[in-house]
Enzyme design. Structure first.
Site: not given
Ligand code: NAD
Length: 484
Positions: A51, A148, A178, A182, A216, A235, A240, A331
């Site tokens: 965004r 996920k 993920h 591994k 964890e 979760d 996993h 955890k």
């Molecule tokens: P985040 O909140 O840090 O990032 C969200 C991203 O989505 C940003 O780049 C934002 O600009 C974009 N976004 C939001 N609304 C939007 C829209 N309307 N149009 C276009 N882009 C939009 O989230 P994150 O932690 O990076 O997680 C992303 C996905 O990965 C989620 O589904 C989360 O459940 C999954 N996930 C994250 C992790 C992690 O370690 N962060 C681990 C496993 C899974």
């Protein structure tokens, strides 16, 4: 040993959510490391799509910082980083609107592999899929990668599958877990199916029980409110731990190919008995000193969400009838460790008298830290003094056996992203697998809800609630120590 990195074909990878936490910590540094190793071709394009309004230069700065923060210094230099950044582009898109889509359509090259990483909230999947389709970007060969959580229960997982199926075929959808990326997990398959040694013993006749532990040390701080809607069962177990269980319990697939492997995993999930309420223990960690307890961290004093769960599971088929699988995850435990232990039965008769009454062999498969496997065997203690037996590990730790190359092993995300580019779905979950896993998980959670079940409090730094230890003690068994 010579490193054998096989470069993948040129590709355009669009990361929706390219400015998010996952992109910053895992996806972008992972891609860079594959570039450093020579696996990612120089004519690949990595397109951040999110965004935030910014230009290529702004996004490259973000990517540079991600690399400098998350890539080890010995794997980066100014020249390589510049070469990598030259392949990076950015487009501001709105997943729920019209902004940016024409620009994105023009950026994606017609003759390369197209991969779209949905690193955004699942609520945006449908909007993105539809727009990719509507703008003709989703070619029949395009791949999408989804993160996920894949649904919250069976109904939402089905809905998500249906949403994606609207625009993509199953062979285009890569659902990431993920844990499957591994090294040790894949090695588990090599050990089982590339050797004649283990498979004949891999059944209820010789395996006493299996333990799967994902422990964890961290709590839920920072994401407490999010976690509180989920809990350890949703979760961690539904995805996993069940994936690990499947790889241990599955029949040999006819080939190491996506559908052959995934068919066998699905059969395991379908063979799982419902868990009896007495075979499952839930916990919630207490606070300690100035560390908040779960209820405080979740900002929900009445929460009944579990931060720990342990259970005894039965795989009802000919191979495993009578061999329990014990799983636990939580955890704020003693150490950060993910481990599978296959505990074999004692020898049927001891020719060494009392001293021969030893515990059986244990194959311990460690996912983290120090990926590797050990096999506990009983031998004679060296030296005089008669036949004294000792248990020693036969060590298959990668760091020792493979020397410096073990340190170069790509992490799970890197490996999985390269598999997406290669079009190999073996280590990704199929839609029906995910649904079957929810179909097994849902009644357990519904049971807690209908009984008003409350998790047991446990002290941080240990192994969870006492009752979790009893799950094994009452069967005359014990959990392995949680040690890092
Ligand atoms: P985040 O909140 O840090 O990032 C969200 C991203 O989505 C940003 O780049 C934002 O600009 C974009 N976004 C939001 N609304 C939007 C829209 N309307 N149009 C276009 N882009 C939009 O989230 P994150 O932690 O990076 O997680 C992303 C996905 O990965 C989620 O589904 C989360 O459940 C999954 N996930 C994250 C992790 C992690 O370690 N962060 C681990 C496993 C899974």
């Amino acid at each position: 040993m010579v490193s054998r990195v096989i470069p993948v074909d040129p590709f355009d990878l669009v990361i929706f959510g390219g400015t998010g936490d996952l992109a910053r910590r895992k996806i972008l540094p992972g891609l860079y490391r594959r570039f450093w190793d020579g696996q990612m071709p120089r004519d690949a394009h990595v397109i951040g799509a999110a965004r935030t309004a910014q230009d290529d230069a702004g996004y490259r700065q973000f990517v540079r910082e991600a690399i400098e923060t998350f890539v080890a210094p010995d794997k980066r230099d100014a020249e390589t980083i510049e070469a990598f950044l030259a392949m990076v582009r950015y487009v501001a898109v709105d997943a729920t609107g019209t902004e940016g889509w024409d620009t994105l359509a023009a950026m994606v090259r017609p003759d390369t592999i197209h991969a779209f990483y949905f690193s955004v909230s699942p609520s945006l999947f449908g909007g993105i899929a539809e727009r990719l389709h509507g703008h003709g970007i989703a070619t029949p060969d395009a791949r999408i990668v989804v993160e996920k959580p894949f649904g919250h229960d069976l109904a939402s997982a089905r809905e998500l599958n249906a949403t994606l199926a609207h625009s993509f075929d199953e062979h285009q959808i890569y659902r990431i877990d993920h844990y499957l990326g591994k090294e040790t997990v894949q090695n588990l398959m090599a050990v089982r199916f590339a050797n004649v040694l283990f498979e004949p013993l891999w059944n209820a006749q010789y395996v006493d029980h299996v333990q799967i532990t994902v422990a964890e040390t961290v709590g839920v701080e920072g994401r407490g409110a999010y976690y509180d809607k989920s809990g350890a069962m949703r979760d961690m177990v539904q995805n996993h731990l069940m994936q690990l269980l499947c790889l241990i319990a599955m029949e040999p697939p006819s080939r190491f190919e996506p559908d052959a492997v995934r068919d066998e995993k699905l059969k395991v999930i379908r063979a799982l008995d419902p868990v009896a309420p007495g075979d499952i223990v839930r916990g919630q960690y207490r606070g300690r000193d100035d560390e908040p307890g779960y209820l405080e961290a979740a900002e929900n004093p009445d929460s009944t969400t579990e931060s720990f769960v342990a259970m005894k599971v039965h795989v009802s088929n000919w191979r495993w009838a009578g061999t329990p699988f014990y799983m636990r995850t939580g955890k704020r435990l003693r150490a950060r460790v993910s481990e599978i232990a296959v505990v074999f039965k004692d020898p049927p008769h001891s020719i060494f008298g009392e001293d021969g009454k030893r515990r059986g062999n244990v194959l311990a498969i460690r996912l983290q830290p120090d990926e590797g496997m050990t096999m506990r065997v009983t031998i004679k203690e060296p030296g005089p003094g008669g036949m004294r037996l000792v248990e020693v590990p036969l060590d298959m730790s990668f760091a020792e056996a493979l020397g410096e190359h073990a340190a170069d092993m790509p992490d799970a995300y890197e490996r999985l992203i390269m598999d997406v580019i290669r079009g190999n779905q073996t280590l990704f979950m199929r839609g029906d697998e995910v649904e079957a896993a929810w179909a097994w998980t849902d009644p357990v959670i519904a049971g807690w809800e209908s009984r008003g079940d409350r998790p047991l409090p446990y002290d941080p730094g240990g192994a969870g609630p006492e009752d979790a230890l009893m799950l094994l003690h009452r069967d005359g068994r014990r959990w392995r120590e949680i040690e890092g």
